[in-house]
Scaffold this motif. Sequence first.
Motif, short mmCIF file in Angstrom:
data_model
loop_
_atom_site.label_atom_id
_atom_site.label_comp_id
_atom_site.label_asym_id
_atom_site.label_seq_id
_atom_site.Cartn_x
_atom_site.Cartn_y
_atom_site.Cartn_z
N SER A 217 47.24 -10.45 -27.19
CA SER A 217 47.29 -10.23 -28.63
C SER A 217 46.53 -11.31 -29.36
N GLY A 218 46.05 -10.94 -30.54
CA GLY A 218 45.31 -11.89 -31.36
C GLY A 218 44.47 -11.13 -32.37
N PRO A 219 43.74 -11.84 -33.22
CA PRO A 219 42.84 -11.18 -34.17
C PRO A 219 41.84 -10.29 -33.43
N ALA A 220 41.47 -9.18 -34.05
CA ALA A 220 40.61 -8.20 -33.39
C ALA A 220 39.31 -8.82 -32.87
N GLY A 221 38.68 -9.67 -33.70
CA GLY A 221 37.41 -10.26 -33.29
C GLY A 221 37.53 -11.11 -32.04
N LEU A 222 38.61 -11.87 -31.92
CA LEU A 222 38.81 -12.69 -30.73
C LEU A 222 39.14 -11.83 -29.51
N LEU A 223 39.96 -10.79 -29.71
CA LEU A 223 40.26 -9.89 -28.60
C LEU A 223 39.01 -9.20 -28.08
N TYR A 224 38.17 -8.78 -29.00
CA TYR A 224 36.92 -8.11 -28.63
C TYR A 224 36.08 -9.01 -27.71
N LEU A 225 35.83 -10.23 -28.13
CA LEU A 225 35.02 -11.14 -27.33
C LEU A 225 35.73 -11.55 -26.04
N SER A 226 37.05 -11.65 -26.08
CA SER A 226 37.81 -12.00 -24.88
C SER A 226 37.76 -10.88 -23.85
N LEU A 227 37.94 -9.64 -24.30
CA LEU A 227 37.91 -8.51 -23.37
C LEU A 227 36.53 -8.30 -22.77
N TRP A 228 35.49 -8.70 -23.51
CA TRP A 228 34.13 -8.67 -22.97
C TRP A 228 33.83 -9.95 -22.19
N ASN A 229 34.84 -10.80 -21.99
CA ASN A 229 34.71 -12.03 -21.21
C ASN A 229 33.68 -12.99 -21.81
N ARG A 230 33.68 -13.06 -23.15
CA ARG A 230 32.77 -13.97 -23.85
C ARG A 230 33.51 -15.16 -24.45
N LEU A 231 34.81 -15.27 -24.26
CA LEU A 231 35.59 -16.41 -24.72
C LEU A 231 36.49 -16.87 -23.58
N PRO A 232 36.93 -18.13 -23.60
CA PRO A 232 37.85 -18.61 -22.56
C PRO A 232 39.15 -17.83 -22.58
N SER A 233 39.86 -17.85 -21.47
CA SER A 233 41.09 -17.07 -21.33
C SER A 233 42.14 -17.44 -22.37
N GLY A 234 42.14 -18.67 -22.84
CA GLY A 234 43.15 -19.09 -23.80
C GLY A 234 42.84 -18.75 -25.24
N ALA A 235 41.80 -17.98 -25.49
CA ALA A 235 41.40 -17.67 -26.87
C ALA A 235 42.36 -16.71 -27.55
N VAL A 236 43.10 -15.93 -26.77
CA VAL A 236 44.10 -15.01 -27.33
C VAL A 236 45.44 -15.30 -26.66
N GLU A 237 46.49 -14.77 -27.25
CA GLU A 237 47.83 -15.03 -26.72
C GLU A 237 48.13 -14.08 -25.57
N LEU A 238 48.68 -14.63 -24.50
CA LEU A 238 49.06 -13.84 -23.33
C LEU A 238 50.58 -13.89 -23.18
N THR A 239 51.19 -12.72 -23.07
CA THR A 239 52.63 -12.61 -22.83
C THR A 239 52.83 -11.82 -21.54
N GLY A 240 53.69 -12.32 -20.65
CA GLY A 240 53.96 -11.59 -19.42
C GLY A 240 53.19 -12.12 -18.24
N ASP A 241 52.86 -11.23 -17.32
CA ASP A 241 52.24 -11.59 -16.04
C ASP A 241 50.77 -11.93 -16.23
N GLU A 242 50.41 -13.18 -15.98
CA GLU A 242 49.03 -13.61 -16.18
C GLU A 242 48.08 -13.06 -15.12
N THR A 243 48.61 -12.51 -14.01
CA THR A 243 47.73 -11.99 -12.98
C THR A 243 46.93 -10.78 -13.47
#
Length: 257
Positions: A217-243
């Motif tokens: 979860s996080g702002p749409a712009g950060l999620l977009y770049l994170s899901l395209w693997n353009r930001l470090p893993s910690g750029a958005v919030e992760l809840t649950g199983d990190e695997t």
Amino acid sequence: MRITEHVEALETAGRALAEAASEAGPEAEVPTCPGWRVRDLLRHTTMVHRWATTFVVEGHTEYHPDGGEPALDGDELLAYYREGHAGLVAALRAAPEELECWTFLPAPSPLAFWARRQAHETTVHRADAESALTTGPGTVSPALAVDGIDELLCGFHGRDRSRVRTPEPRTLRVRTTDTGDVWTVCLSETEPPRTERGSRATAEDDDTGKPVDTELSGPAGLLYLSLWNRLPSGAVELTGDETLARLWRENSGITWS
């Protein structure tokens, strides 16, 4: 988003990419694309732009191979990139709504497909060019980001060739904190990811009544770049199983070939 909005996004992102590439210089490393320098990014992106233009202008109804990357460098390469980008924008704006040509993802029309695909192709590579600068990738507007997340999850990773698979059924949720959009992605070993969008924005469970395994979860712009693997893993919030988040990073990449 409307076709005109996608074309505007393509135009804006393409110009920003050129500006970042010019500032960084052709020798600069592109951290978001290990092994690439800015010249590699420009060669790839202009090849894609010109390839897309052939479908829009020439109306190929079957797959047509690209023309290969140009053997150019420096200012000549940057000028060639700018020319190809401007040509694609012009072609999309001049194309008829009833354009018929080959596409590779579901879309309301071929024109809508190519406008959307090239808007996101160029926005992601704009972020790559900006990663070569000390400032890093710039922001992505919420509307464009939501549209791009939808294309990535429902389009690219709805195809059989998606490598995001799990030995047993797992569920990943993606939630934007600024726009209220949510995608629930059901993963398995035998089928490509199955994504539902928006129907359970406030639910705690997936459609089986079981808790989701992981949420990003996080702002749409950060999620977009994170899901395209353009930001470090910690750029958005992760809840649950990190695997599951690690699985996404290792297997979700979209390659040219």
